[in-house]
Design a protein around this motif. Sequence first.
Motif, short mmCIF file in Angstrom:
data_model
loop_
_atom_site.label_atom_id
_atom_site.label_comp_id
_atom_site.label_asym_id
_atom_site.label_seq_id
_atom_site.Cartn_x
_atom_site.Cartn_y
_atom_site.Cartn_z
N PHE A 1 0.93 -1.01 -0.06
CA PHE A 1 -0.13 -0.03 0.19
C PHE A 1 0.90 1.28 -0.01
CE2 PHE A 1 -2.22 -3.50 2.07
CZ PHE A 1 -3.45 -3.59 1.42
N SER A 2 0.31 2.31 -0.65
CA SER A 2 1.16 3.53 -0.73
C SER A 2 1.03 4.31 0.67
CB SER A 2 0.43 4.43 -1.86
OG SER A 2 -0.80 4.71 -1.64
N HIS A 3 0.13 4.16 1.45
CA HIS A 3 -0.18 4.81 2.89
C HIS A 3 -0.39 3.74 3.74
CE1 HIS A 3 -1.50 8.01 5.54
NE2 HIS A 3 -1.04 8.71 4.78
N SER A 4 0.09 4.40 5.20
CA SER A 4 -0.06 3.45 6.10
C SER A 4 -1.53 2.97 6.71
CB SER A 4 0.75 3.92 7.33
OG SER A 4 0.54 5.36 7.82
N SER A 5 -2.31 4.37 6.52
CA SER A 5 -3.65 3.98 6.83
C SER A 5 -4.31 3.02 6.05
CB SER A 5 -4.29 5.52 6.80
OG SER A 5 -4.40 6.06 5.39
N ASN A 6 -3.96 2.96 4.78
CA ASN A 6 -4.64 1.93 4.05
C ASN A 6 -4.14 0.50 4.15
OD1 ASN A 6 -5.60 4.06 2.24
ND2 ASN A 6 -3.92 3.91 0.73
N LEU A 7 -3.08 0.33 4.79
CA LEU A 7 -2.54 -0.92 5.35
C LEU A 7 -3.34 -1.26 6.66
CD1 LEU A 7 -0.76 -3.31 5.54
CD2 LEU A 7 0.94 -1.83 6.61
N LYS A 8 -3.51 -0.30 7.52
CA LYS A 8 -4.43 -0.67 8.81
C LYS A 8 -5.82 -0.93 8.42
CE LYS A 8 -1.75 2.68 11.79
NZ LYS A 8 -2.04 3.81 12.60
N ARG A 9 -6.50 -0.67 7.37
CA ARG A 9 -7.62 -0.73 6.96
C ARG A 9 -7.85 -2.30 6.41
NH1 ARG A 9 -8.39 4.88 5.56
NH2 ARG A 9 -7.75 4.35 3.42
N HIS A 10 -6.77 -2.50 5.58
CA HIS A 10 -6.55 -3.66 4.96
C HIS A 10 -6.38 -4.93 5.92
CE1 HIS A 10 -4.98 -6.82 2.37
NE2 HIS A 10 -4.17 -7.13 3.19
N MET A 11 -5.73 -4.57 6.74
CA MET A 11 -5.52 -5.73 8.10
C MET A 11 -6.88 -6.08 8.46
SD MET A 11 -2.35 -6.53 7.81
CE MET A 11 -2.22 -7.44 9.34
N LEU A 12 -7.77 -5.44 8.57
CA LEU A 12 -8.84 -5.75 9.33
C LEU A 12 -9.82 -6.95 8.41
CD1 LEU A 12 -10.44 -2.41 10.33
CD2 LEU A 12 -9.71 -4.14 11.95
N THR A 13 -9.39 -6.80 7.01
CA THR A 13 -10.07 -7.96 6.16
C THR A 13 -9.50 -9.31 6.55
OG1 THR A 13 -8.12 -7.90 4.59
CG2 THR A 13 -10.04 -6.25 4.32
N HIS A 14 -8.30 -9.39 7.27
CA HIS A 14 -7.60 -10.77 7.50
C HIS A 14 -8.65 -11.15 9.02
CE1 HIS A 14 -4.81 -10.83 4.52
NE2 HIS A 14 -4.38 -9.72 4.91
N THR A 15 -8.76 -10.10 9.83
CA THR A 15 -9.35 -10.60 11.18
C THR A 15 -10.82 -10.78 10.97
OG1 THR A 15 -9.83 -8.23 11.66
CG2 THR A 15 -7.62 -9.16 12.24
N LYS A 16 -11.51 -10.26 9.65
CA LYS A 16 -12.79 -10.40 9.46
C LYS A 16 -13.76 -9.71 10.48
CE LYS A 16 -12.15 -13.23 6.06
NZ LYS A 16 -12.18 -12.97 4.83
N ARG A 17 -13.19 -8.72 11.22
CA ARG A 17 -13.69 -8.14 12.29
C ARG A 17 -14.51 -6.61 11.72
NH1 ARG A 17 -11.94 -5.57 16.11
NH2 ARG A 17 -13.77 -5.78 17.41
N LYS A 18 -15.78 -6.65 12.05
CA LYS A 18 -16.38 -5.24 11.44
C LYS A 18 -16.96 -4.56 12.67
CE LYS A 18 -17.15 -6.95 7.07
NZ LYS A 18 -18.40 -7.00 5.78
N PRO A 19 -16.13 -4.02 13.47
CA PRO A 19 -16.62 -3.41 14.63
C PRO A 19 -17.60 -2.11 14.69
CG PRO A 19 -14.32 -2.49 14.42
CD PRO A 19 -14.89 -3.60 13.02
N HIS A 20 -17.93 -1.54 13.32
CA HIS A 20 -18.61 -0.14 13.37
C HIS A 20 -20.02 -0.41 12.55
CE1 HIS A 20 -14.77 1.65 14.33
NE2 HIS A 20 -14.32 0.98 13.40
#
Length: 343
Positions: A158-177
């Motif tokens: 990813f070009s930006h760290s924030s995009n990586l953080k969002r992407h990592m949630l796809t591995h946990t399958k967690r959707k807390p919002h």
Amino acid sequence: MESQDFNFEQNDVFDQRFIERENVKRHKLKPSIEKLYRCDVCEKTFVHSGNLKRHMLTHTGEIPHRCNVCEKTFFQSRNLKRHMLTHTEEKPHRCDVCKKRFACGGDLKTHMLTHTKEKTPRCDVSEIGFTASSVLKTHMLIHTEEKPHRCDVCEKRFSHSSNLKRHMLTHTKRKPHRCVICDKRFNDISNLKTHMLIHTKEKPHRCDVCEKRFNHSSNLKRHMLTHTKRKPHRCVICDKRFNDISNLKTHMLIHTKEKPHRCDVCEKRFNHSSNLKRHMLTHTKEKPHRCDVCDKTFTRYGNLKRHMLIHIKNKPHRCDVCDKTFTRHGNLKRHMLIHTVKQ
């Protein structure tokens, strides 16, 4: 701990100024104090308890601040204050150069860039101006295609760290919002906020040229390129040009025949995420777009727009031969066959 008055010029931690003394105190805590307040849901940590309380609203779905006029609700009081200006039509923020007035200070800041173009950090490739050089640096990664941030699980970059953080949630399958209106869940708070605009129909981002409004800042940025007529992004295969990098990426899939987006239900694949989203509605039978006049619902927003022409009796498509008008372009095309047969 004794209270201490801070002098702006003596604040030697960072060369940063604040308007209020309390903000200076809180700012000086950041380099040295550990983040003591932890969210029990997603384990995100905060320096101040007030920040944690505001953050918890994203998990509970509670929207505590309500407008007394239209009953619209907001997560934060400052957003409610800004919203109230839409009812009073008060515009307290004035441009010192052209005297134009704005309801929101952020709109004024954006407007001021039109007067200070020579001082604005500007991209040499797309000629887009930015409010800060740090934002320009992030933008330049689009052109260089550099992606310094890598996922340790799947090695996607990813070009930006924030995009990586969002992407990592796809591995946990967690959707807390969670959306409090339709119960749809999201792994990122920004996606929830964007989703909420569907329900509120709010479009807070306005084009200064044609005054068209958008529900997301990225849509406004793409729209602004239509006024400049510039298309800086070129396909290396067929030389077709695009004003937005995302459009170029989507176009490239035509050449590569790649379809990276897969339906988890029937495993059908799509070249664009938006096509997958529309496809998913065939499984859920959901029709999220509702007509305000007759309550008829539609799976696609485009279908709703065409339907609305029935109510407003608008027929924008005119036959050049006999001047007959039609609500849909497809109907006009079929009608034109009458004239071609006669000829």
